[in-house]
Design a protein around this motif. Structure first.
Motif, PDB file in Angstrom:
ATOM      1  N   VAL A  54       0.862  -1.169   0.000  1.00 63.14           N
ATOM      2  CA  VAL A  54       0.000   0.000   0.000  1.00 63.14           C
ATOM      3  C   VAL A  54       0.906   1.229   0.000  1.00 63.14           C
ATOM      4  N   PHE A  56      -0.009   4.930   0.534  1.00 62.50           N
ATOM      5  CA  PHE A  56      -1.109   5.837   0.831  1.00 62.50           C
ATOM      6  C   PHE A  56      -0.589   7.101   1.482  1.00 62.50           C
ATOM      7  N   SER A  64      -0.949   7.482  -4.701  1.00 64.20           N
ATOM      8  CA  SER A  64      -1.319   6.433  -3.744  1.00 64.20           C
ATOM      9  C   SER A  64      -1.851   5.228  -4.508  1.00 64.20           C
ATOM     10  N   SER A  65      -1.649   4.040  -3.942  1.00 60.96           N
ATOM     11  CA  SER A  65      -2.123   2.828  -4.622  1.00 60.96           C
ATOM     12  C   SER A  65      -2.226   1.665  -3.639  1.00 60.96           C
ATOM     13  N   PHE A  66      -3.074   0.693  -4.013  1.00 61.81           N
ATOM     14  CA  PHE A  66      -3.223  -0.557  -3.266  1.00 61.81           C
ATOM     15  C   PHE A  66      -2.980  -1.717  -4.220  1.00 61.81           C
ATOM     16  N   SER A 104      -5.723  -1.150  -7.086  1.00 59.19           N
ATOM     17  CA  SER A 104      -6.378   0.143  -7.316  1.00 59.19           C
ATOM     18  C   SER A 104      -5.921   0.773  -8.625  1.00 59.19           C
ATOM     19  N   ILE A 107      -7.205   6.560  -6.179  1.00 62.58           N
ATOM     20  CA  ILE A 107      -7.648   6.826  -4.815  1.00 62.58           C
ATOM     21  C   ILE A 107      -8.180   8.262  -4.813  1.00 62.58           C
ATOM     22  N   TYR A 114     -12.286   8.382   1.984  1.00 62.65           N
ATOM     23  CA  TYR A 114     -11.503   8.045   0.810  1.00 62.65           C
ATOM     24  C   TYR A 114     -12.219   6.926   0.053  1.00 62.65           C
ATOM     25  N   ALA A 116     -11.180   3.883  -2.804  1.00 64.79           N
ATOM     26  CA  ALA A 116     -10.222   3.191  -3.659  1.00 64.79           C
ATOM     27  C   ALA A 116     -11.006   2.585  -4.816  1.00 64.79           C
ATOM     28  N   LYS A 117     -10.698   3.023  -6.028  1.00 68.00           N
ATOM     29  CA  LYS A 117     -11.349   2.499  -7.230  1.00 68.00           C
ATOM     30  C   LYS A 117     -10.359   1.581  -7.915  1.00 68.00           C
ATOM     31  N   GLU A 130     -15.545  -0.112  -6.128  1.00 67.50           N
ATOM     32  CA  GLU A 130     -15.138   1.067  -5.369  1.00 67.50           C
ATOM     33  C   GLU A 130     -15.254   0.728  -3.895  1.00 67.50           C
TER      34      GLU A 130
END
Length: 175
Positions: A54, A56, A64-66, A104, A107, A114, A116-117, A130
């Protein structure tokens, strides 16, 4: 001198970006779920084995990313017989599909929450979702409702097993 300052600044920026990327604390992370059973009962359980990365930063959402997965073989409903059935080819088929993953694409922040898409991949099927979430220290808490049929998990009937699965995601980041 300007060149030296530029290089030092770039090194510091790189270090900050590396710090912003965290791996998941598998011991303290899980996905809890609930689903209707026989239309009047609710079965609750959880998955462990969460892993991934992650990045964030609430001040820098565009970077930011997951990229996180869970292990469906860790399913725990409190019934060993039910858990074994959920692991077989009738449901999660953990031998063939050993991970459920979310990656993701974006974000965003809407009001105080928040979102996360991205893409949720389960049972070999990927769908856009989402996930609304909140940050509490080094823990990210999200909620999501999915339709199990969208991922071909279980049979088409809805009496024994409901369609909607409510998920509560607790992702703790390593410090």
């Amino acid at each position: 001198m300007k060149k030296v300052l530029f290089i030092v600044s770039m090194i510091m920026l790189s270090a900050l970006q590396i710090q912003a990327q965290s791996s998941i604390d598998s011991e303290n992370s899980k996905v809890e779920f609930s689903i209707k059973n026989m239309k009047f009962k609710t079965v609750e359980g959880s998955f462990g084995g969460m892993n991934g990365n992650v990045a964030f930063d609430p001040e820098n959402l565009e970077n930011s990313s997951f990229n996180v997965c869970i292990d469906p073989a860790t399913v725990n409903t409190g019934s060993k017989k039910r858990d074994e059935h959920l692991k077989n080819e009738d449901f999660f088929d953990v031998e063939k599909y050993p991970e459920i993953c979310f990656k993701s694409d974006e974000i965003a922040k809407i009001d105080n929450q928040y979102i996360a898409k991205g893409t949720l991949t389960m049972h070999g099927i990927s769908n856009k979702v989402e996930i609304p979430f909140e940050q509490n220290g080094n823990t990210l808490n999200g909620q999501l409702t999915i339709n199990r049929k969208d991922y071909k998990v279980g049979d088409d009937g809805t009496f024994m097993v409901g369609d909607e699965v409510k998920l509560n995601i607790i992702g703790t980041l390593k410090k």
